[in-house]
Design a protein around this motif. Structure first.
Motif, PDB file in Angstrom:
ATOM      1  N   GLU A  79     -34.041  -3.007 -17.316  1.00  0.00           N
ATOM      2  CA  GLU A  79     -34.042  -1.627 -17.793  1.00  0.00           C
ATOM      3  C   GLU A  79     -35.078  -0.875 -16.972  1.00  0.00           C
ATOM      4  N   ASN A 323     -35.198   1.518 -28.952  1.00  0.00           N
ATOM      5  CA  ASN A 323     -33.894   1.835 -28.352  1.00  0.00           C
ATOM      6  C   ASN A 323     -33.427   0.719 -27.426  1.00  0.00           C
ATOM      7  N   LYS A 327     -30.075  -1.348 -27.596  1.00  0.00           N
ATOM      8  CA  LYS A 327     -29.166  -1.284 -26.444  1.00  0.00           C
ATOM      9  C   LYS A 327     -28.704  -2.677 -26.016  1.00  0.00           C
TER      10      LYS A 327
END
Ligand code: 7RM
Length: 620
Positions: A79, A323, A327
């Motif tokens: 990420e 988040n 995800k």
């Protein structure tokens, strides 16, 4: 959930450590050649060796051996700093990249035993570089990307690195980190470095030296993806990682292949109750030991799927961690108390607006976690249904040493609880020591046997951790903090000696003494007593300048919060600064200053106490 009986297994690890570790070494690691002895030597003789005679390769264990069963399984979910940027690497893809980069290293004449410096952002190439080194038997020395050029230079010089791997720039919280520029500055005085390999992380151009600088992506085109592993001896070095001690110079902690790998692979498996369907996420940067052991080697040697994150917890906002958990469906989350405190301060809403249904285990590492913060982590982040593992360990220990085991250890908020298998802690005069060798322990301090010996001197026959702890009647360890001149600032380990040297780089400074004081978010922060040169006038401007001096010397992680001008510092008649007294003054703990009869000039202390009043609110 794994089924075993902690107490019975722990007892077996104590009763017959040789048999216990032989079984683990065969279970968790693939060997080219079996070891001949499990454990030889002892702390008294500083000659502990694990698994001698064995031959293995760390990269083979992390990647190659999984290929028959996991080539299409994801190894890393990357990420990026910005939520729109992400990338997936399967075991086969990672293997392919690592083999290629190992060939690039060979092309640059890197050989077994050579040291390679890695100064990178949290991008897959950082891990690829580490594993490529391990593959060919080179020794990586990862330097955290937040360190200054000067800190980087000192580490490159100490390890006599041959090559540096960096990125043109790093990205954190939408801010640019000038990594290549820092490397250029560091290398002005590093004769051993022949080449710099540069990953293009951003589109911005950076100064370039055609002879010395090489783009990673160009080099990767020139090599094959076929690179056999070097067969390493069990006690061949796997990496050096610098960490702070009580004197000014960081120590190059050297770990060796077999013991380290056995220990991190087994601890990862047990401490996180790792199951094949788990998605693991450790938020540490690979510049720290937590990143080495529980981002890279531990997860990969277990064939796990992990998230790796380039950014920071507050960008684009304070929900970022939660988040990311949603995800990717993270099931095991491992972070630091300082991050938890910072996120808790922003209020529950940033957490509660996310689902976090996938989570089952939450971990912390790096500093003591206060029971309130622990409870918030448990109740709000974990919705009261996750196990928390508060893991105590050190760069020197290689892997987790004292920790609850999920679904085994009844949890107590704020306690790291029980020792891991094979680990025998003891408390001597409040000092936490370890009395038996364990496979993850460092082999030595690179180039400094004397400082290695220091760990075993204070209480002969034991390893001195530098921490204070208590143990309750149920055998739970409660770690209370360091007992030496090492600070933990936002979980980052920094020595007061390094900080004092940094202050002295400013020519207005005659003398500086640094102590730690508590800080709500950082846990601990820097309080400096500074004596200026005779002709220099103190001013707020100068305080700001000194803050810059220290940040410039070490990096942003070492930003002083308090500076107190001191006409002189309390010293013994032989000239030693009485840090103990300064610690009390900085902490406003004036009831009992202890024995100050050896002070050369007692009035110095009175003056500092008086001036301390003005500093209380002068939080910069
Ligand atoms: C992994 C790491 C080591 C020092 C250690 C302690 C402190 C680490 C905990 C902790 C209380 C914990 N390596 N520490 N974990 N204190 N509870 N769970 O942090 O080399 O950077 O630092 O960190 O003081 O000696 S490190």
């Amino acid at each position: 959930m794994q089924k075993y009986d902690y107490k019975a297994l722990y007892q077996r690890s104590m009763d017959d450590p040789v048999h216990f570790w032989a079984v683990q070494a065969e279970k968790y690691i693939a060997w080219y050649q079996p070891f001949k002895t499990v454990l030889t030597g002892d702390f008294e003789h500083l000659n502990v060796e694990w698994f001698s005679g064995g031959k293995l390769n760390a990269c083979y264990n992390a990647l190659d051996r999984h290929l028959p069963t996991r080539s299409n399984q994801t190894a890393f979910l990357w990420e990026g700093d910005h939520p729109d940027q992400s990338l997936k690497l399967t075991y086969a893809e990672l293997y392919n990249e690592v083999c290629r980069f190992a060939n690039v290293l060979k092309k640059f004449r890197v050989k077994k035993g050579d040291r390679v410096c890695i100064y990178m952002p949290m991008v897959p190439e950082a891990i690829i570089a580490m594993l490529a080194c391990a593959r060919i038997g080179a020794v990586h020395s990862v330097v955290f990307g937040g360190f200054s050029p000067e800190s980087l230079r000192n580490r490159i010089l100490d390890a006599e690195c041959k090559l540096v791997i960096t990125a043109n720039e790093g990205l954190r919280g939408n801010k640019i980190i000038p990594l290549k520029k820092n490397v250029d500055e560091a290398l002005t005085e590093c004769p051993s470095v022949e080449s710099v390999i540069v990953i293009k992380r951003t589109q911005n151009s950076v100064p370039w030296d055609d002879k010395k600088n090489h783009w990673y992506h160009d080099e990767m085109q020139t090599v094959s993806a076929d690179c056999p592993c070097e067969e390493m001896d069990a006690n061949d070095p796997i990496f050096i990682l610098y960490t702070s001690g009580s004197t000014g110079k960081p120590k190059g902690i050297l770990h060796v292949t077999a013991g380290y790998l056995v220990y991190v692979t087994m601890t990862f498996n047990y401490v996180f109750d790792y199951q094949p369907q788990d998605i693991f996420w450790c938020t540490a940067d690979v510049g720290w030991i937590t990143g080495h052991s529980y981002v890279v080697y531990g997860p990969l040697c277990n064939g796990a799927t992990s998230v790796i994150f380039e950014g920071v917890p507050n960008y684009p906002d304070f929900s970022r961690y939660w988040n990311i958990i949603d995800k990717y469906g993270v099931t095991i989350f491992y972070t630091s108390p300082t991050a938890i405190r910072a996120l808790r301060r922003e209020g529950d809403e940033y957490v509660t607006r996310t689902a976090r249904k996938s989570l089952r285990i939450l971990g912390t590492v790096g500093e003591p976690i206060n029971p309130d913060v622990w409870q918030w982590y448990y109740d709000v982040v974990g919705d009261g249904r996750c196990q928390i593992v508060d893991t105590w360990w050190q760069t020197e220990t290689g892997g987790i040493m004292i920790t609850p085991l999920p679904f085994q250890t009844p949890l107590k908020a704020g306690s790291a609880s029980w020792p891991f298998f094979g680990v025998k802690p003891e408390i001597i005069d409040t000092h936490l020591v370890i009395t038996k060798p364990w496979p993850g322990m460092m082999k030595t301090i690179y180039g400094d046997e004397k400082r290695f010996a220091d760990y075993f001197k204070k209480y002969p026959g034991t390893y001195f951790t530098g921490d204070n702890a208590t143990c309750d009647d149920e055998g739970y360890y409660w770690i209370t903090g360091r007992n030496d001149d090492v600070l933990k600032i936002s979980g980052h380990r920094i020595g007061t000696g390094e900080l004092e040297n940094a202050f002295l780089e400013n020519h207005h400074v005659a003398e500086a003494a640094v102590v730690g004081v508590p800080h709500d978010i950082k846990g601990e922060t820097i309080y400096a007593f500074v004596t200026l040169q005779g002709n220099v006038k103190p001013s707020d401007e100068l305080k700001k300048e000194l803050i810059q001096t220290v940040r410039h010397a070490i990096g942003a992680i070492a930003t002083p919060d308090y500076i107190q001008w001191a006409e002189s510092l309390p010293k013994t008649r032989s000239g030693k600064i009485m840090r103990r007294v300064l610690r009390k003054i900085a902490n406003n703990d004036l009831k009992d200053l202890g024995d100050i009869s050896t002070l050369a000039d007692p009035s110095v202390v009175e003056k500092l106490i008086k001036d301390r009043e003005g500093i209380a609110d002068a939080h910069i």
